[in-house]
Design an enzyme around this catalytic site. Sequence first.
Site, PDB file in Angstrom:
ATOM      1  N   GLY A  36       0.697  -1.211  -0.243  1.00  0.00           N
ATOM      2  CA  GLY A  36       0.024  -0.021   0.023  1.00  0.00           C
ATOM      3  C   GLY A  36       0.868   1.248   0.207  1.00  0.00           C
ATOM      4  N   LEU A  37       0.118   2.398  -0.097  1.00  0.00           N
ATOM      5  CA  LEU A  37       0.946   3.634  -0.261  1.00  0.00           C
ATOM      6  C   LEU A  37       1.643   4.096   1.073  1.00  0.00           C
ATOM      7  CD1 LEU A  37      -2.190   5.925  -1.628  1.00  0.00           C
ATOM      8  CD2 LEU A  37       0.018   5.071  -2.985  1.00  0.00           C
ATOM      9  N   SER A  38       2.731   4.822   0.929  1.00  0.00           N
ATOM     10  CA  SER A  38       3.355   5.422   2.128  1.00  0.00           C
ATOM     11  C   SER A  38       2.272   6.189   3.100  1.00  0.00           C
ATOM     12  CB  SER A  38       4.342   6.537   1.789  1.00  0.00           C
ATOM     13  OG  SER A  38       5.181   6.906   2.736  1.00  0.00           O
ATOM     14  N   SER A  40       0.003   4.479   4.545  1.00  0.00           N
ATOM     15  CA  SER A  40      -1.297   3.890   4.624  1.00  0.00           C
ATOM     16  C   SER A  40      -1.503   2.888   5.883  1.00  0.00           C
ATOM     17  CB  SER A  40      -1.331   3.166   3.481  1.00  0.00           C
ATOM     18  OG  SER A  40      -0.472   1.867   3.483  1.00  0.00           O
ATOM     19  N   GLY A  41      -0.407   2.804   6.648  1.00  0.00           N
ATOM     20  CA  GLY A  41      -0.747   1.967   7.862  1.00  0.00           C
ATOM     21  C   GLY A  41       0.077   0.561   7.988  1.00  0.00           C
ATOM     22  N   LYS A  42       0.860   0.492   7.092  1.00  0.00           N
ATOM     23  CA  LYS A  42       1.395  -0.953   6.685  1.00  0.00           C
ATOM     24  C   LYS A  42       2.189  -1.342   8.059  1.00  0.00           C
ATOM     25  CE  LYS A  42       3.655   0.189   2.983  1.00  0.00           C
ATOM     26  NZ  LYS A  42       3.040   1.398   2.958  1.00  0.00           N
ATOM     27  N   SER A 110       5.798  -1.948  -2.236  1.00  0.00           N
ATOM     28  CA  SER A 110       5.855  -2.922  -3.328  1.00  0.00           C
ATOM     29  C   SER A 110       4.666  -2.464  -4.245  1.00  0.00           C
ATOM     30  CB  SER A 110       5.419  -4.473  -2.812  1.00  0.00           C
ATOM     31  OG  SER A 110       4.535  -4.395  -1.698  1.00  0.00           O
TER      32      SER A 110
HETATM   33  P1  ADP Z   1       3.242   3.018   6.364  1.00  0.00           P
HETATM   34  O1  ADP Z   1       3.953   1.737   6.918  1.00  0.00           O
HETATM   35  O2  ADP Z   1       2.232   2.343   5.269  1.00  0.00           O
HETATM   36  O3  ADP Z   1       4.009   4.034   5.616  1.00  0.00           O
HETATM   37  P2  ADP Z   1       2.691   3.767   8.907  1.00  0.00           P
HETATM   38  O4  ADP Z   1       2.128   2.698   9.829  1.00  0.00           O
HETATM   39  O5  ADP Z   1       4.175   4.444   9.136  1.00  0.00           O
HETATM   40  O6  ADP Z   1       2.387   3.514   7.405  1.00  0.00           O
HETATM   41  O7  ADP Z   1       1.865   5.157   9.138  1.00  0.00           O
HETATM   42  C1  ADP Z   1       0.415   5.096   9.306  1.00  0.00           C
HETATM   43  C2  ADP Z   1      -0.054   6.332  10.146  1.00  0.00           C
HETATM   44  O8  ADP Z   1      -1.443   6.140  10.092  1.00  0.00           O
HETATM   45  C3  ADP Z   1       0.588   6.077  11.475  1.00  0.00           C
HETATM   46  O9  ADP Z   1       0.787   7.469  12.062  1.00  0.00           O
HETATM   47  C4  ADP Z   1      -0.851   5.452  12.113  1.00  0.00           C
HETATM   48  O10 ADP Z   1      -0.892   5.869  13.545  1.00  0.00           O
HETATM   49  C5  ADP Z   1      -2.083   6.060  11.437  1.00  0.00           C
HETATM   50  N1  ADP Z   1      -3.118   5.399  11.593  1.00  0.00           N
HETATM   51  C6  ADP Z   1      -4.310   5.872  11.663  1.00  0.00           C
HETATM   52  N2  ADP Z   1      -5.357   4.959  11.907  1.00  0.00           N
HETATM   53  C7  ADP Z   1      -4.805   3.634  11.654  1.00  0.00           C
HETATM   54  C8  ADP Z   1      -5.266   2.421  11.599  1.00  0.00           C
HETATM   55  N3  ADP Z   1      -6.457   2.198  11.787  1.00  0.00           N
HETATM   56  N4  ADP Z   1      -4.296   1.333  11.295  1.00  0.00           N
HETATM   57  C9  ADP Z   1      -3.156   1.818  11.069  1.00  0.00           C
HETATM   58  N5  ADP Z   1      -2.649   2.966  11.056  1.00  0.00           N
HETATM   59  C10 ADP Z   1      -3.408   4.072  11.304  1.00  0.00           C
END
Ligand code: ADP
Length: 199
Positions: A36-38, A40-42, A110
């Site tokens: 998923g996008l940067s 996105s919550g991965k 990815s």
């Molecule tokens: P990625 O790894 O996709 O770049 P991150 O996990 O580093 O994303 O960042 C996602 C951001 O979104 C974090 O600041 C996280 O706290 C926030 N967020 C808000 N709601 C959610 C949720 N339901 N699940 C995961 N992240 C969330």
Amino acid sequence: MTDAQPPLVMWHASQVTPEDRQGLLSQKPITVWLTGLSASGKSTLAFALEQRLLDKGQLSFVLDGDNVRHGLNSNLGFSAEDRAENIRRVAEVAKLMNEAGLIVIAAFISPFTQDRALARTIIGAEHFREVHVSTSLRVCESRDPKGMYNKARLGNLPNFTGISSPYEVPEQPHLRIDTQNVDLDAGVDQLIALINGPH
Ligand code: ADP
């Protein structure tokens, strides 16, 4: 080298089988591949899932895009070629970890279908679960935890997924999680159900 010469590198088989290790750990080793996008919550989902699995007595390990680029893949950038090599190496590591009996949680943007397909081939379809963290670009951009979208919009970050580089949406993932609509605990619940679902 001709066919008549013996290969220089030979495979040395272990007498301990993946099934032996699975029995020891009482778990099915699979790779949950979060794409998923940067922002996105991965990573957030990945580490919360790792903790929940540990609490349940299941051993997992997170392979995270940013972390892996500090070490194993520190010599790679964000060109399409380097992204492909990034994913190939990570998939090989995930495969080894699965063979060792671990549940692997891979969190990588990815963005290219072809690279994810290669990961699936390397890891093996029976072990591979593709999860699209489908949070919209608008939401990801509004979170912008590291200021990267802002930089990319200003033209200071080439090859940034969603802005200056494409994200190819998975067509048939095992699961989609939009973290705008699903809170963290519920997202982890869905991932646990996927891990413990039919193999
Ligand atoms: P990625 O790894 O996709 O770049 P991150 O996990 O580093 O994303 O960042 C996602 C951001 O979104 C974090 O600041 C996280 O706290 C926030 N967020 C808000 N709601 C959610 C949720 N339901 N699940 C995961 N992240 C969330």
